[in-house]
Write an enzyme that holds these catalytic residues in place. Structure first.
Site, mmCIF file in Angstrom:
data_model
loop_
_atom_site.group_PDB
_atom_site.id
_atom_site.type_symbol
_atom_site.label_atom_id
_atom_site.label_comp_id
_atom_site.label_asym_id
_atom_site.label_seq_id
_atom_site.Cartn_x
_atom_site.Cartn_y
_atom_site.Cartn_z
ATOM 1 N N HIS A 26 22.781 135.698 31.614
ATOM 2 C CA HIS A 26 21.518 136.369 31.933
ATOM 3 C C HIS A 26 21.674 137.885 32.035
ATOM 4 O O HIS A 26 20.687 138.616 31.961
ATOM 5 C CB HIS A 26 20.892 135.783 33.199
ATOM 6 C CG HIS A 26 21.473 136.277 34.484
ATOM 7 N ND1 HIS A 26 22.378 135.548 35.216
ATOM 8 C CD2 HIS A 26 21.270 137.418 35.184
ATOM 9 C CE1 HIS A 26 22.704 136.217 36.310
ATOM 10 N NE2 HIS A 26 22.038 137.355 36.314
ATOM 11 N N ASP A 57 25.337 129.774 32.201
ATOM 12 C CA ASP A 57 25.143 131.179 32.577
ATOM 13 C C ASP A 57 26.434 131.979 32.413
ATOM 14 O O ASP A 57 26.752 132.841 33.222
ATOM 15 C CB ASP A 57 24.610 131.330 34.004
ATOM 16 C CG ASP A 57 23.975 132.711 34.232
ATOM 17 O OD1 ASP A 57 23.673 133.387 33.230
ATOM 18 O OD2 ASP A 57 23.807 133.113 35.395
ATOM 19 N N SER A 107 25.833 140.320 39.465
ATOM 20 C CA SER A 107 25.915 139.241 38.485
ATOM 21 C C SER A 107 26.941 139.558 37.415
ATOM 22 O O SER A 107 26.959 140.649 36.846
ATOM 23 C CB SER A 107 24.554 139.015 37.828
ATOM 24 O OG SER A 107 23.644 138.470 38.743
#
Length: 306
Positions: free
Chosen positions: A49, A79, A158
Site C-alpha cells: 500500500h 501487503d 508503514s
C-alpha cells in the site's frame, strides 16, 4: 565512567543504531512510507500500500544519500512489496523469525512517520495470531499471524521494521488499528516464500479453492480419533468453485488438506500457493458423523476471485 543508560535504554538504542541506516524513506506517487534493505544488491522490502500502483519512486537513507527505485513486485494480499534501489545501499538488515516471538517481548519500530525521518519507538508484543483483511480487486484474503504491538506507529511507519532486541526484523509495520495498537506483517516462512516469488516473478500466484471457513473445536470423540484439537467449519462454498465441484458442503468440518492437519485458516492458506494450482488436493471432512474424502483441484486466484 559509569554507563548512564539503563538496560532497557541500552537495548533500544543499540537496535536503533543498527537499523536506522538500513531503513529508508520511500516516496512513490502520492504515497510515502518506509522500506528495509534486505539484500546486498539493493532490494528493499516495504508495504504494497506504500507504493500503490507506482512503478518507480525515490528512496532516501539516514546518511543523506538518495536515489531512484523501481518496483520489482507487489502483493496486495499480503501487503508486501519488493523494490530495488538504483543507487548504492547500506548494509542489509537481518531478517528474523516471528514464530519465535512471545507476548510481552520487547520490540522496536524504526521508520519515517509523518515525514520525521529516522524515528524510533519501542514497546512490547501485545498480541500474536491476529488477522488483518487485505484486498486486491474483489479478492479478499486474511493476512494471518499479524503481530500486534503498542510501539507507537503513525502514517509513514508503514513498510518500516519491527525488530527484536537483537535488531532482527521480525515484522514489517503495516497499520495503526487504534491508539496503542499497531500491526505488523510477520516475518516467517510464508513471508519469505512471498518475497522470493516477488523477486522471481514480480507477483505471487495463489490457488483458489472457494471455501469460507471459521475455526471450530473438535468433539472429544474426534479429538481422540484424529489427535487434533480443532478444524475448520465450512461456512460457505463459493458457487462454481473447485470446492463445490469436489462436493464440499456448508457445515462440513475440514480435518485435513493435502494430507496435512487443518486447525486454523493459515494452515489451509499455506497450501494455496502456485504449486497447488491445477493439482489434485485430497481433503478429509467430517460430515453427519462420518469421515468423507474428496479430491479438489484448485485453480489460479485472479482479481475477480474470492
Amino acid at each position: 565512567m559509569a554507563d548512564p543508560l539503563d538496560a532497557y535504554s541500552r537495548v533500544v538504542s543499540s537496535v536503533a543504531a543498527e537499523l536506522l541506516p538500513k531503513v529508508a524513506s520511500v516516496r512513490a506517487g502520492q504515497g510515502s512510507g518506509s522500506a528495509v534493505v534486505f539484500t546486498a544488491d539493493g532490494f528493499l522490502l516495504t508495504n504494497a500500500h506504500v507504493i500503490g500502483n507506482s512503478r518507480a519512486g525515490t528512496v532516501a537513507f539516514a546518511d543523506g544519500s538518495s536515489g531512484d527505485f523501481t518496483v520489482v513486485g507487489r502483493d496486495p494480499l499480503s501487503d508486501l512489496a519488493v523494490i530495488r534501489a538504483q543507487t548504492a545501499t547500506p548494509a542489509t538488515a537481518t531478517l528474523g523469525d516471528s514464530d519465535e516471538l512471545v507476548v510481552g517481548q520487547l520490540v522496536v519500530a524504526v521508520g519515517n512517520p509523518l515525514g520525521l525521518a529516522g524515528s524510533v519507538t519501542a514497546g512490547v508484543v501485545s498480541g500474536l495470531g491476529r488477522s488483518l483483511p487485505a484486498r486486491s480487486g474483489s479478492a479478499v484474503r486474511l493476512i494471518e499471524d499479524v503481530i500486534q504491538t503498542d510501539a507507537a506507529l503513525n502514517p509513514g511507519n508503514s513498510g518500516g521494521a519491527l525488530a527484536d532486541s537483537q535488531a532482527r526484523v521480525v515484522g514489517i509495520n503495516t497499520a495503526v488499528a487504534g491508539v496503542g495498537v499497531g500491526l505488523a506483517v510477520p516475518m516467517n516462512a510464508t513471508t519469505r516464500s512471498i518475497i522470493a516469488a516477488l523477486i522471481r516473478d514480480g507477483r505471487v500466484r495463489r490457488a483458489f479453492l472457494g471455501l469460507v471457513t471459521s475455526p471450530a473445536p473438535l468433539p472429544e470423540s474426534l479429538r481422540q480419533r484424529t489427535g487434533q484439537a480443532g478444524a475448520l467449519r465450512v461456512v460457505e462454498v463459493v458457487p462454481g468453485s473447485p470446492a463445490q465441484r469436489a462436493g464440499l458442503r456448508s457445515g462440513d468440518l475440514v480435518l485435513s488438506a493435502g494430507r496435512h492437519p487443518v486447525g486454523d485458516a493459515q494452515s489451509l492458506q499455506r497450501l494455496m500457493f502456485a504449486d497447488a494450482i491445477g493439482q489434485p488436493l485430497p481433503i478429509t471432512v467430517h460430515r453427519n458423523g462420518a469421515l468423507v474424502d474428496v479430491i479438489a483441484e484448485p485453480v489460479e486466484l485472479t482479481g475477480s476471485g474470492v
